[in-house]
Design an enzyme around this catalytic site. Structure first.
Site, PDB file in Angstrom:
ATOM      1  CE  LYS A  53      -4.371  -1.492   0.276  1.00 54.89           C
ATOM      2  NZ  LYS A  53      -5.445  -1.041  -0.618  1.00 54.89           N
ATOM      3  CB  SER A 302      -0.076  -8.030  -1.154  1.00 62.03           C
ATOM      4  OG  SER A 302      -1.033  -8.764  -0.411  1.00 62.03           O
TER       5      SER A 302
END
Length: 400
Positions: A53, A302
């Site tokens: 992110k 991720s």
């Protein structure tokens, strides 16, 4: 609706250079052996906040005007977007408020606050959290930074695929986690621009399969507990969905158990800590190995922000499933030396006793007998079965 192209992703890469780590893309032999594919892992777990992110947040905040910077920003997130916005706001000297769901793991709340943001816990769902964040944005005059339905955020996330294909240009498939769709949309744009024809595959967890439902023209119905809370999103953003329809080849939906197995494999075999949302790409290969056999697959890991207690429980549950951790109930005569005999048999066979519980009053059918619960470790399922077989020659044994 703003269309995103390769030029936007390339510009984002220049904009965030030096602010976001260029993470490694490494081969994963254990996963390759398990699936028959040649697997390369993109380790976004190594970002400063432990997740991809950072890319979208850094790009979006870099595009703020001076007026917007003075006003400050606000974001809603279950954790990783929260930390990313908080970190890059701090780096730029921008005031940040982060609204997080009430169920957010404590580790993510603590780390977000540590980046200097004001954290507000509100709402039982991300939808409730988003509504409250928008209310605060209007009330305080802050700029709302959406976690996935924002072209600049999507372009930033796409820089991940730029790096991955530079480091592993022979890949013919990408497996990308899907929550709100920002990551896979950005990666799909980058992949299509750099290597037309590459297969981009989204991966969702079964309780939150909004994209699969969209693409099959079914009503979206999601909800329930999941270890992949980072992608427990009610729906796909409108902006990423348009891009996904154009560039994404397929969506795979994985069960909770496969996600737990993926976390355990990464931790035990690859020595990588991943959260549930971060491990769903690996879960897809474990759950559907035939889908990837013989292919060169890039898998996005991720995020790494998993609660320590949850990680410990996942590893223990995996040991139980693999037959490396066993729980037995033995009916035994209530006389001296029996417990020592059982312990000796397990120990001499190479088992490691973890826990013992001895019951006389409530579980035993006879006053002259007792019930013994024992938990022990074995090397593997076959070794565990050998120990159980040795005990069964003397005692009544039941596995639980």
């Amino acid at each position: 609706m703003t269309e995103i192209g390769l030029a936007d992703v390339l510009a984002a890469a220049q904009r965030i250079a030096g602010r976001v780590l260029r993470t490694p893309a490494l081969p994963c032999e254990p996963l390759s052996r398990a699936t028959g594919a040649r697997v390369t892992l993109k380790l976004e777990t190594l970002q400063a906040t432990g997740a991809f992110k950072e890319r979208g947040a850094a790009n979006r905040l870099a595009l703020l005007s001076e007026t917007e910077r003075r006003a400050g920003v606000i974001a809603m997130s279950a954790g990783n977007h929260a930390q990313a916005v908080a970190r890059h706001a701090q780096l730029l000297g921008i005031s940040a408020v982060i609204v997080m769901p009430e169920f957010t793991p404590a580790t993510k709340v603590t780390r977000t606050a540590a980046w200097g943001a004001r954290v507000v816990l509100h709402g039982a769902t991300l939808a409730d959290t988003a509504d409250h964040a928008r209310l605060l944005a209007e009330r305080e005059g802050r700029v709302f930074i959406h976690p996935y339905d924002d072209p600049a955020v999507i372009a930033g996330q796409g820089t991940l695929a730029l790096e991955l294909l530079e480091d592993a240009p022979d890949l013919d498939s990408l497996a990308v986690p899907v929550g709100g769709g920002g990551l896979i949309a950005g990666c799909a744009v980058a992949a299509a621009g750099l290597k037309p024809g590459i297969e981009v595959i989204g991966v969702e967890v079964s309780a939150y399969a909004a994209l699969a439902q969209h693409l099959s023209a079914r009503p979206v119905s999601v909800g329930g507990p999941t270890i992949a809370e980072g992608i427990a999103v009610r729906d796909i953003g409108a902006t990423p969905l348009a891009t996904i329809r154009q560039h994404v080849a397929d969506v795979i939906v994985v069960p909770e158990r496969a996600v737990e197995e993926a976390i355990a494999l990464l931790a035990e075999e690859a020595k990588i800590v991943a959260e549930g949302a971060g491990a769903v790409g690996v879960a897809a290969l474990l759950a559907f190995p035939g889908r990837f056999a013989g292919r060169q697959v890039g898998v996005v890991v991720s995020g790494a922000n998993i609660d320590a207690r949850i990680l410990a429980n996942v590893l223990l549950r995996n040991l139980l499933r693999d037959g490396r951790l066993l729980r037995l109930v033995l009916e035994i005569p209530d006389r001296p030396g029996v417990l020592a005999d059982i312990s000796g048999r397990i120990g001499s066979a190479g088992g490691n006793i973890i826990e013992v519980s001895h019951h006389r009053l409530f579980a035993s059918p006879s006053v002259q007998s007792a019930q013994l619960e024992v938990m022990f470790e074995a090397r593997d399922a076959a070794h565990g079965a050998e120990i159980v077989s040795a005990l069964e020659q003397i005692y009544s044994v039941r596995r639980i």
